[in-house]
Each structure stands twice: as C-alpha cells, then as structure tokens.
Design an enzyme around this catalytic site. Sequence first.
Site, PDB file in Angstrom:
ATOM      1  N   ASP A 240       0.862  -1.176   0.000  1.00 44.79           N
ATOM      2  CA  ASP A 240       0.000   0.000   0.000  1.00 44.79           C
ATOM      3  C   ASP A 240       0.912   1.244   0.000  1.00 44.79           C
ATOM      4  OD1 ASP A 240      -2.212   1.735   0.200  1.00 44.79           O
ATOM      5  OD2 ASP A 240      -3.315   0.287   1.425  1.00 44.79           O
TER       6      ASP A 240
ATOM      7  N   GLU B 242     -10.962   6.077   4.345  1.00 44.37           N
ATOM      8  CA  GLU B 242      -9.947   5.497   5.234  1.00 44.37           C
ATOM      9  C   GLU B 242     -10.090   6.004   6.680  1.00 44.37           C
ATOM     10  OE1 GLU B 242      -6.148   4.622   3.396  1.00 44.37           O
ATOM     11  OE2 GLU B 242      -6.882   5.349   1.487  1.00 44.37           O
TER      12      GLU B 242
END
Length: 644
Positions: A321, A529
Amino acid sequence: MRAAPTTMWRSPAAPVCLLVAAVLLSAVAAATAGEEYVKYKDPKKPIGERVDDLLSRMTLAEKIGQMSQIERANATSAVIEKYFVGSVLSGGGSVPSEKATAKEWQQMVAKMQKAALKTRLGIPIIYGIDAVHGHNNVHNATIFPHNVGLGATRDPKLVKRIGQSTAHEARATGIPYTFAPCVAVCRDPRWGRCYESYSEDTKLVQLMTSAMVPGLQGDAPARYPKGTPFVAGGMNVAGCAKHFVGDGGTRDGINENNTVLSFHDLMRIHMPPYDDAVIKGVASVMISYSSWNGVKMHENRFLITDILKNKLKFRGFVITDWQAVDRITTPPHKHYYHSIQETIHAGIDMVMIPYDYPEFVADLTTQVSNGSIKLDRINDAVSRILRVKFAMGLFENPLPDPRLAGELGDKEHRQIAREAVRRSLVLLKNGKHGEKPVLPLSKKADKILVAGSHAHNLGFQCGGWTVSWQGQGGNNVTAGTTILEAIKAAVDESTVIDYTEHPDKSSIAESAKEYDYAVVVVGEEPYAETEGDNLNLTIPSPGPKVIKDVCGLVKCVVVLVSGRPLVVEPYIGAMDAFVAAWLPGTEGHGVADVLFGDHGFTGKLPRTWFKSVDQLPMNFGDKHYNPLFPFGFGLTTKPSHSQS
Ligand SMILES: *[C@@H]1O[C@H](CO)[C@@H](O)[C@H](O)[C@H]1NC(C)=O
Ligand SMILES: *[C@@H]1O[C@H](CO)[C@@H](O)[C@H](O)[C@H]1NC(C)=O
Ligand SMILES: *[C@@H]1O[C@H](CO)[C@@H](O)[C@H](O)[C@H]1NC(C)=O
Ligand SMILES: *[C@@H]1O[C@H](CO)[C@@H](O)[C@H](O)[C@H]1NC(C)=O
Ligand SMILES: *[C@@H]1O[C@H](CO)[C@@H](O)[C@H](O)[C@H]1NC(C)=O
Ligand SMILES: *[C@@H]1O[C@H](CO)[C@@H](O)[C@H](O)[C@H]1NC(C)=O
C-alpha cells in the site's frame, strides 16, 4: 508458420517456397531495421520463456526499477528513463489537471510510456489507479455504488458488468491497471473503509470477488493454469485484490490497526476471497497496513510467501500500500533501510514508494549488492511483475488506444450503474404498524416535500474516493443526477415539489396538510480510510432533527445515504418508510426508479443493522445476535405498472 508442418506433405512445393521467401523477407526486414531476433519480444513464445529471457538480460538497476512504483507527480520522462521505473500510479485525486478529459489522461500516460520504451530493454510501465466504484478519480466517469451497495444487490452478474464497464472507462484514459477489487470482509462498521467491503459475510464477499475479478480482467479460459495472472485484452485491466489480509477485522474497526484472531479464524473469515481472486487469475494482491496478532502484514513472510504465494499458488505480483514500507515502524520511516529488507524478504514484489524513489532505489541496491537481500528474491519479484506485463499484452500494446476515449462516462455504463442503484437499495420499513404500505409512492401527487442535506448533493451521494481521495460535497464535482433531480424527472408534470435542504419546522407545519408525502434524504458526509473511523455511528446533525421534524408533520420516507448502518433505532418509529441507499454514486435515477415503483425493491442487507454501537462488533452467526434488522433482511415491493 506453426501450421506449415501439417500441410507440407500434401503439397510440398508451395509451402517450402513460401517458407524460404518468408525467411528471406524477415531476414531482410531484420537487417534493414538493424535488429536481431529478441526472444522476449516475440509474442509467439510462451510467457515463461519471455520472462526468463528478459530477466537474463537485466541489470540490477533495471530490476529494482521494475519493483518501483512512483507517483505520477514525480514521473517525468527523465526520471522514468534514469530509474528504469516499472510502474506509475495516481494516488487518490492525483490527476493530470483539474477536470482532465480522457484524451488528456491518455496523453499523460502515453508520454510516460514512450519514455519507458526508450530505455535499453524497452520494458513498458504499468500505470495503476484506484478505480474502486467506477473510474472514480476521473471527472465525468460513471460512478457506481460503493461495494457495500453491490453486496446488497446479491447479483454477481451485475457486478461483473460493473467490472467490465469500469475496465472500459479506465482504458478510455489509457490506464490498464486498477487497485480493485477490495475484498475486505468488514466485521465492524466503525471502520472508515467499511463501504469498500461487499459484506460482513465471507461467502457474499467471495461471490462478488469471483464476479468482479473476471469483470475487470476478462474470463480466463477453462484450461488456463490456476493462479496465473490473466488479463484478456485491451478492453480489460489488471486487477488487484486488497488488502491482504484481515483489513476488515481490526480492533474496534480502527483503520490499519491490529486484527487479533487465531490462524483458523483468519483463514475462515478473511482469507477465502483471496483464494477466489487467485483462481480467477487476479494480476496482483495489495498488502494491508494492518497487523495480524501484532505483526504488520507488510512484514509477514508466513502469510505473504508461505500462504499466498506457496499455498494458494498465486503467481501474480504482490504490491505494498501507499508508503507502507515506511509505515511498518512508528513513527513512519524510522528505520527505512531495515524496513525495506523486512518487507522485500516477506515477499513484497512491487513497492508503492511513491515519492522518495531515490532513497528506496539506493537502499535496496546496497542491500542486494552486499548480500543482505538475496538476488533470488529480486528475481522472483521481477519475474512476477514481468509475467503480468506479458500476460496483459503490454509489450505488444503499450500505448493508450485513442479509439476508446469515448468510453468514459458512456451512456450504457450509466444504465448499468442505474440498475445497480435500484438493485442496491434496501427497504427496511414500509408503513407504520397496522397501516398500509407507503411505497411505492404515487407519481401523481399534488404537492410533495423533499428535504435534507443529501437530497440534492451529488458529491454526498457518491461518497469518498470520488474525484478526490476524501470525496467532497456539491453538485459540480462531476456529471450525474441527484436524488432530487431524479424525483423531479419521475413525478407527474403537475406535481409541485417543495425542496429544502434545511427544513424549518414552523414553515413546514404551516403547509403540512398540503403535502401528500415527504422524502427526507440525510446521511453521512464523504470520507475515506482513517478519516471515516467513527465510534458513535450517529446520523450527523442535523439529520436526526430533520427526520423528527418532517416525519412528525408529514407522511415521510427516509432515505439514508451512508457507507454503513447508522444508529436509527431512536427515530425509526417516527418514519413511515425507511430506505438504506448506501453510497449510490452518480446515477440518482436508480433511487427514483424504486421509490416510485417503476421497479420493485429487491435489495437485501449485506450487513447486520445494529441497535446501538455498544453491541459492536456484531455479525451474522454470532452467539448474542440481537440486531435491529438482521443480515439478509429487506422488504420487497412489486413494480406498480399502473399509477394510482
Ligand atoms: C491501534 O490503535 C491504537 C490506538 O490508536 C494505537 O495506539 C496502536 O498503536 C494501534 N495498533 C496498531 C497495530 O496499529
Ligand atoms: C515527488 O513529488 C512530490 C510531490 O510533488 C514531491 O514532494 C517530492 O519531492 C518528489 N520527489 C522527488 C524525489 O523529487
Ligand atoms: C550491507 O551494508 C549495510 C549498510 O552499509 C550494512 O549495514 C550491512 O551490515 C551490510 N550487510 C552485509 C551482509 O554486508
Ligand atoms: C464548482 O467547482 C469549482 C472548482 O472546480 C469551485 O471553485 C466552485 O466554487 C464550485 N461551484 C459551486 C457552486 O459549488
Ligand atoms: C462533463 O459532463 C458535463 C455534464 O454532462 C458536461 O457539461 C461537461 O462538458 C463534461 N465535461 C467534460 C470535460 O467533458
Ligand atoms: C461521532 O464520531 C465522529 C468521528 O469521530 C465525530 O466527528 C462526531 O462528532 C461524533 N458525533 C457525536 C455525536 O459524538
């Protein structure tokens, strides 16, 4: 040429002549072009041989370049050439220019690609982007419902078509790789990424994963070796199953936190969708920021190498990521040199660096040169990346196809999105106890009220990951139809619509008797997120007050726009009807389609609807299961062909 031996015995003369002529011709062509035969450039050779041939020609710098993914902001031609960059990405909201057109995106990608093709070996870059509910970073793309809504449709065929449409729109902008699907099994709606998960139920996530991967990448032929990356062609994209593994199981739903589970529960709840993605030939897998039993996933060699690569036989590449190598330490970047070693050793193949590529390249080079990181590990990483690039035909067709620019925001895709919206809406209440159903609503009302912050706000109904990373409110974010606009288009010309974003109780009271009904649309504002982590899960104010004020005066349908179930128990009694709309995207018409009975409600809850947050986490199958609405619940209506 390969057919020649079987035909030769019948008529030897002609094929031999042709063969000789062909050999001469190709020799002449090669001589004039000054090129010798290069095996890895030969599309007729098996991918394995092409990978081995190319790998054998590469320097360490070229190999490390393949493992490097940098942000588009850094990807000048000079940088791509100097570092032999293997991949470029758009971070959330990273665009060539505000409201860039498909053509402008294509030009940007083509320029980068031409730089890559100019390098010694001419290895094309793979450009990646988060296309997680349609091609969402791109202005005027079709925005589909977020995954939670797709889970509610229970319709894998529809999800596959969404994958195909998303792939077409990505290709319209010259992009062949998306960081999707998210195959998280969200076990706690307090998690800010819960809307990116199809369901709390592993089986439902598996069903959607098995549809979305071939939607994006195309269907692998029956005899294609399982686990080998597959991308059908120039209308498809390479996919990425994420975030491996247990991202949706963190404590209290805290983003990127610790998932505390036994190995068997991890395998039972969170691992199965990866097996499905691998079997469907997914090109890549992205690792989760989160930890499993206190160990960061990015340094978990057991799960990445032993389980994913060796046990599940995944042969595509593993990607980090964003800045995740830095983030295995607290604070981030504390021991970067060592973090590189830990993560590469764990089995990472491509690193989403994405900004500080000189440091990454220097540190990795040192460690391979002095033996701290084995060359075998580098060769494995590069082979996997090259395998995907060969499999998807990037070497043969590295440049964007200008003929596809018209696919962006295409009408047919918007029709599919509209269908997905109406299939995703879940009807949770329809009429007060003992009273007749409220839905479908009449199109021939004299006067109706539409109220609330989310009735006429395209940005709100799209949610996070729309044009920008966090998403934003407003109606000029991108092209689409708000719920209010859809209601206006659905009702009879003679129907008067009063619309108010912030209803005033006393003025509604004055005209309450004139309204046939009210549609109240409230919900969450966009987030993505960690910014979406939320321990109270209340409807943001003034939502609750709007519900109480309007529903206290007028017969009302409440439409909740949210990425997850919210606390509604205190207000549900006041509502006449209640619809969970999730984050429907740009095609608001889909909401009106079911409110007014052009189509029936069919959606089923993809998640448990809790009563209060102190019950969380609470999932279908738990011992003390006491929801407001259980997993799988959803009332239905029949389409009303004749309007009353
Ligand atoms: C989990 O969150 C807590 C509270 O924010 C934090 O202190 C802890 O470091 C986090 N754990 C991990 C593994 O990220
Ligand atoms: C990459 O781009 C970012 C954002 O524009 C910038 O801050 C950073 O300095 C760049 N990195 C390098 C190595 O130039
Ligand atoms: C490789 O170089 C680094 C940095 O100079 C050093 O810390 C490490 O011990 C070296 N490793 C080996 C195996 O020589
Ligand atoms: C529309 O978007 C632009 C930015 O693209 C912004 O400057 C402007 O204020 C917005 N207009 C409205 C009415 O929201
Ligand atoms: C985006 O869509 C809107 C609405 O359909 C249209 O007016 C606008 O011209 C489009 N913008 C671009 C750059 O194509
Ligand atoms: C609920 O949590 C969110 C996110 O932390 C916060 O922004 C909001 O103010 C909280 N709402 C209430 C009513 O406490």
